[in-house]
Design an enzyme around this catalytic site. Structure first.
Site, PDB file in Angstrom:
ATOM      1  N   GLN A 132       0.812  -1.215   0.000  1.00  0.00           N
ATOM      2  CA  GLN A 132       0.000   0.000   0.000  1.00  0.00           C
ATOM      3  C   GLN A 132       0.846   1.267   0.000  1.00  0.00           C
ATOM      4  O   GLN A 132       0.374   2.322  -0.435  1.00  0.00           O
ATOM      5  CB  GLN A 132      -0.960  -0.003   1.190  1.00  0.00           C
ATOM      6  N   GLU A 160      -3.926 -11.816   2.004  1.00  0.00           N
ATOM      7  CA  GLU A 160      -5.226 -11.643   2.650  1.00  0.00           C
ATOM      8  C   GLU A 160      -6.063 -12.917   2.620  1.00  0.00           C
ATOM      9  O   GLU A 160      -7.029 -13.050   3.376  1.00  0.00           O
ATOM     10  CB  GLU A 160      -5.993 -10.507   1.969  1.00  0.00           C
TER      11      GLU A 160
END
Length: 446
Positions: A188, A334
């Site tokens: 990110q 994830e």
């Protein structure tokens, strides 16, 4: 790491009495929705988001952008172009980029996309923007974004923590240019700089200087969406230098974007088909996507299922057997909690590798999975970069979530096959998957 042990918040995980057979309409992608909100807010003209995800993380993003002066209008339409579900209706958000301003206060909750994507946006605001959030957000790494923005000319007050809370002193513009960062703890950091890069005076060149970069599909998603709104992006995949991304300065276009279903949030439902030997259909599964969740087709097939992708969507069928797997999940970290839950119910051991960065997610997911599965009678061992799971007969008990939505859905998967599992704080699934309990019980025909 102390779990929340509020007994009043326990949810009895439904136990499957037989093979699941259901169609599950999975809400829109959080990752796509929040990137689309940022890009639409930075555009030079209004844009539309069709079928956006409405969850805690996306509402935090929308609220933060509104606090900085962006107008976001919410509508529900019966038009086929906005169709969001089987009834032909759906939500749409119209984004009017009316200029960024401060002073403003942003609540990031515990949303990585909000806490990392918006500080670069805040440098373009006319005034200071304060960032704050949940207690866990103070522990999540933000230094990659803070250090990079300082290199690019921004003024940020964080008292030297490299974490929240902090204030970004927006000046209406940022010079931009070349920046070197270590993004090995979160991809990110790269996406955050790229998303705002077209609005920097010199654009931005981001060079990753650390070790392996996790979650590369999310960077590819960022690049793909930037190009969709007219940005020029050079990447390693397009012939550029390794670990270097360049965004040219320029205006962004307002687009009419339809948000894909969240494929990572489809995981527990596909896992239900695998664990029970049943079948689950997920409508509107895209034939081409940058979402990491698309890897589920490959991973869950190797673990004993089969799938068919049609114009209607994805049909996934379990075989009645669940096999262990040895898999590198570095690009799709994830998915680890759900895969670990399935692996705990398999007929052979599993090794999940390449996910050391999960220790810095909503909670330390490796430690949490190890503790919670083992307390149900499992045999999970942490490794340097993942988990080794030896299946054992499990029993009921409380499965703590640590305010982590993917821990909650992992516990629900185990509950399908193990009677007496109680999920503590299942409401945390609202972070990215609103109404999960109803979707789950509906899948089971309850």
């Amino acid at each position: 790491m102390a779990p929340n042990t509020a007994e009043a918040a326990l949810w009895p995980a439904p136990h499957a009495s037989g093979a699941v057979d259901a169609t599950v309409h999975v809400p829109g992608s959080k990752s796509v929705t929040n990137r689309a909100l940022v890009l639409a807010s930075l555009a030079s003209e209004p844009g539309w988001l069709r079928r956006p995800l409405r969850s805690r993380d996306t509402l935090l993003m929308a609220g933060a952008l509104r606090a900085m002066g962006v107008e976001i209008e919410e509508t529900v339409s019966s038009s086929s172009s906005v169709a969001g579900g089987p009834d032909g209706t759906g939500e749409a958000w119209r984004v009017l980029p009316t200029g960024l301003r401060g002073p403003a206060t942003v609540d990031v909750g515990n949303a990585g996309t909000v806490m990392r994507f918006l500080p670069p946006v805040a440098t373009l605001a006319d005034g200071p923007v304060r960032f704050d959030g949940d207690p866990r957000s103070y522990e999540r790494p933000l230094n990659g974004v803070i250090d990079a923005l300082r290199q690019l000319g921004a003024r940020i007050d964080d008292d030297g923590r490299g974490a929240l809370p902090m204030t970004v002193h927006g000046s209406g513009a940022l010079e931009g240019g070349q920046v070197a960062i270590d993004a090995s703890s979160s991809s990110q950091f790269v996406s955050a700089l790229l998303l705002s890069g077209p609005r920097f005076n010199q654009g931005v060149e981001v060079r990753h200087t650390g070790s392996s970069l996790p979650s590369m599909p999310h960077i590819r998603m960022t690049v793909d969406m930037l190009r969709t709104v007219g940005a020029q992006v050079d990447t390693p995949e397009s012939g550029g230098e390794p670990n270097v991304w360049r965004v040219t300065p320029g205006a962004l276009l307002g687009r009419d974007l339809v948000i894909e279903p969240d494929l990572s949030n489809a995981q527990p439902f596909l896992a239900a088909a695998l664990v029970t030997g049943g079948k689950v259909v997920v409508p509107a599964w895209p034939a081409r996507t940058t979402q990491p969740g698309d890897r589920l087709r490959e991973i869950f097939t190797e673990m004993g299922g089969s799938c068919e992708l049609t114009e209607y969507g994805l049909a996934f069928t379990g075989s009645g057997s669940v096999h262990g797997i040895d898999v590198d999940l570095s690009e799709v970290g994830e998915l680890t909690p759900g895969i670990a839950a399935v692996a705990a119910l398999a007929d052979s051991p599993s090794t999940l590798r390449g996910v050391a960065h999960l220790r810095l997610h909503e909670t330390d997911r490796l430690a949490a999975l190890t503790k919670e599965i083992n307390e149900l009678g499992g045999d999970v061992t942490e490794t340097a970069d993942g988990l080794h799971i030896r299946p054992r007969r499990l029993h009921g008990g409380i499965f703590h979530t640590y305010d982590d939505h993917r821990m909650a859905t992992a516990g629900a998967i185990i509950g399908l096959a193990v009677e007496g599992v109680q999920i503590e704080n299942v409401a945390t699934t609202a972070k990215t998957l609103p109404d999960f309990p109803d979707l789950w019980t509906g899948m089971l025909g309850a």
